[in-house]
Design a protein around this motif. Structure first.
Motif, mmCIF file in Angstrom:
data_model
loop_
_atom_site.group_PDB
_atom_site.id
_atom_site.type_symbol
_atom_site.label_atom_id
_atom_site.label_comp_id
_atom_site.label_asym_id
_atom_site.label_seq_id
_atom_site.Cartn_x
_atom_site.Cartn_y
_atom_site.Cartn_z
ATOM 1 N N SER A 153 19.531 12.003 115.342
ATOM 2 C CA SER A 153 19.825 11.123 113.945
ATOM 3 C C SER A 153 21.259 11.415 113.473
ATOM 4 C CB SER A 153 19.163 11.985 112.825
ATOM 5 O OG SER A 153 17.632 12.044 113.106
ATOM 6 N N THR A 158 23.172 8.883 106.151
ATOM 7 C CA THR A 158 22.576 7.331 106.014
ATOM 8 C C THR A 158 22.372 7.322 104.383
ATOM 9 O OG1 THR A 158 21.222 8.078 107.982
ATOM 10 C CG2 THR A 158 20.454 6.222 106.808
ATOM 11 N N GLU A 201 24.203 7.179 113.185
ATOM 12 C CA GLU A 201 23.825 7.617 114.241
ATOM 13 C C GLU A 201 24.911 7.453 115.525
ATOM 14 O OE1 GLU A 201 21.675 6.791 112.179
ATOM 15 O OE2 GLU A 201 20.010 8.125 112.399
ATOM 16 N N ARG A 254 13.867 4.253 107.490
ATOM 17 C CA ARG A 254 14.090 5.580 107.116
ATOM 18 C C ARG A 254 13.217 6.492 107.829
ATOM 19 N NH1 ARG A 254 18.069 6.442 103.383
ATOM 20 N NH2 ARG A 254 18.103 8.352 104.742
ATOM 21 N N GLY A 255 14.251 7.760 108.426
ATOM 22 C CA GLY A 255 13.307 8.739 109.046
ATOM 23 C C GLY A 255 12.792 8.262 110.441
ATOM 24 N N SER A 311 14.135 8.132 113.228
ATOM 25 C CA SER A 311 14.584 8.719 114.801
ATOM 26 C C SER A 311 13.431 9.269 115.485
ATOM 27 C CB SER A 311 15.612 9.716 114.424
ATOM 28 O OG SER A 311 16.874 9.188 113.996
HETATM 29 N N1 ASP Z 1 19.256 8.738 109.821
HETATM 30 C C1 ASP Z 1 17.964 8.025 109.536
HETATM 31 C C2 ASP Z 1 17.519 8.213 108.214
HETATM 32 O O1 ASP Z 1 18.128 9.191 107.410
HETATM 33 C C3 ASP Z 1 16.915 8.303 110.574
HETATM 34 C C4 ASP Z 1 16.463 9.702 110.762
HETATM 35 O O2 ASP Z 1 17.125 10.398 110.462
HETATM 36 O O3 ASP Z 1 15.189 9.731 111.420
HETATM 37 O O4 ASP Z 1 16.657 7.955 107.725
#
Ligand code: ASP
Ligand code: ADP
Ligand code: MG
Length: 439
Positions: free
Chosen positions: A35, A41, A119, A195-196, A198
């Protein structure tokens, strides 16, 4: 080959990157999905907001704070001037590139390019750090193989074909580093997996290469109310089936991103959750096996609202539920729990943005009552209806707690209670004591 994903907190500082590099050295030639460094992000989202509004000062200030953070990280991370200056130059170029967007039309397409930079930077920093340590690390560009189809879903055939090519070009490396979250869309533009996302990248990559295992490494830095590992006091959950994990994922149990369960389940690839802070601990294994008769975890979700619609017109009528559900659908509000009787129906929702309109529309069909500040407490495990005794045990655990709704039989893996938020702690404790005491 395994796929190991490290979240933003795990690569959140120079020291954390060095720590993960140690784990990379121990694990060898696997694929490592990273990530962005934690907070990045969010800062990029903020910068994009300023760019939309043409707030040049906002862009400059936020970029300079973020660039300062990276400068300090780089300074601490590398020991040689060669790598420090390579990384400084690279990161500076990226921040100049980001700032250059203030001079042009800014749309969603440009925003996605900006969001991808977190990333891109973290994977470069890691690859160069490993190389500085003498590890032959190879950076796989996720934009060469992660692709969305016309529906905006990852195109698994494309991913499988292209990751093989990208890997082949790096044959013999000691470690393969790649970006989570980022991808290209069907028009070839830079995009992301939300978002999230990864975890989702790791799961898609694992499925594409038929990985031996997908590992989700995270920093468990404290006590989380919803963590299935802490609700059971001292005993961590060692094993879950994918279906049990899916039930828990909804509860924000921070086990893994809900989207990443299905690809691994269908490809039958085990997912292991590990703690970067305690790398030797066995973690939690998620696979296609259900342990017969075992209760795995108790979890809770706050901020739930219950809505009851009572109507004598429902008696012996058909089509009543459809009308009720259509109202929720028209406000894009999903329903979590449902209980029905012959004269009424109760549902729970967690998104109350349209509560007022929903209640207004429901009043056409009956008397509407709303209970705010509720919470769903759920028991997850093998609850096949033919197994005897679990319902009784769970119900008797709740004997001193007022229960607004009960849902059982919707899946084979859960029984849920809707209680007042103020009773959450007591409910979790009562259920844990009663269900796990004799293990
Ligand atoms: N960097 C991205 C986010 O903060 C993806 C991740 O962390 O999974 O949403
Ligand atoms: P990021 O979201 O920054 O990429 P992670 O996905 O690794 O990083 O984790 C996000 C946050 O959730 C971290 O603060 C971590 O401590 C917490 N977290 C992740 N998994 C768990 C878990 N199983 N139990 C408790 N907390 C968790
Ligand atoms: Mg994350």
């Amino acid at each position: 080959m395994k796929v190991l994903k490290f979240g933003g907190t795990s690569v959140g500082s120079a020291a954390r990157i060095q720590h993960v590099a140690g784990l990379v050295k121990e694990n060898g030639a696997q694929i490592y999905v990273l990530s962005a460094m934690s907070g990045t992000t969010n800062s990029l989202v903020e910068i994009a907001g300023y760019l939309y509004n043409k707030n040049i000062d906002g862009v400059r200030d936020t970029v300079s704070t973020l660039a300062g953070k990276y400068k300090r990280t780089i300074d601490e991370l590398y020991s040689t001037e060669e790598y420090k200056s390579k990384a400084f130059t690279y990161v500076n170029e990226i921040f100049e590139y980001i700032s250059s967007f203030s001079k042009q039309l800014f749309t969603q397409a440009e925003e996605k390019v900006i969001l991808a930079q977190g990333e891109i930077i973290s994977t470069h920093l890691m690859t160069w750090y490993l190389q500085e340590c003498g590890v032959n690390a190879c950076l796989l560009d996720a934009l060469e193989f992660m692709r969305l189809d016309l529906q905006g879903e990852p195109d698994q055939d494309y991913i499988a074909a292209h990751i093989k090519k990208t890997l082949a070009a790096c044959k013999g490396a000691d470690a393969y580093i790649t970006q989570g979250f980022i991808c290209r869309n069907s028009q070839d533009g830079i995009d992301n997996l939300q978002r999230g996302g990864s975890d989702y990248s790791a799961s898609r990559i694992g499925a594409a290469i038929g990985a031996e295992e997908i590992q989700i490494w995270t920093d468990i830095d404290g006590m989380h109310d919803n963590d299935p590992r802490i609700v059971k006091d001292t005993r961590p959950v060692r094993h879950l089936s994918f279906d049990e994990a899916a039930e828990l994922a909804y509860f924000g149990a921070k086990i893994l991103h809900p989207t990443c369960i299905l690809p691994a389940k269908y490809a039958n690839i085990p997912v292991r959750l590990l703690n970067t802070m305690e790398p030797k601990a066995p973690g939690t294994l998620i696979d296609n096996k259900t342990e017969r008769g075992a209760i795995k975890a108790v979890a809770a979700k706050d901020n739930i609202t219950a809505i009851k619609i009572k109507s004598s017109r429902m008696l012996l009528a058909h089509g009543f539920l459809r009308k009720v559900f259509e109202i929720f659908e028209s406000y894009k509000t999903s329903i979590d729990m449902i209980c029905t009787s012959e004269v009424g129906v109760s549902v729970s929702i967690d998104d109350t943005r349209h509560l007022g309109e929903i209640v207004h529309d429901l009043k056409r069909y009956g008397t509407v009552t709303v209970d705010l500040d509720m919470c769903i407490v759920c028991v997850v495990g093998d609850m096949d209806w033919e197994n005897l005794g679990f319902e009784t045990k769970a119900m008797s655990a709740m004997k001193d707690i007022p229960v607004r709704m009960v849902s059982y039989g919707g899946s084979n893996y859960n029984i849920s209670f809707l209680v007042k938020e103020e009773d959450k702690g007591a409910a979790l404790k009562a259920l844990s004591d009663c269900l796990f005491s004799e293990r």
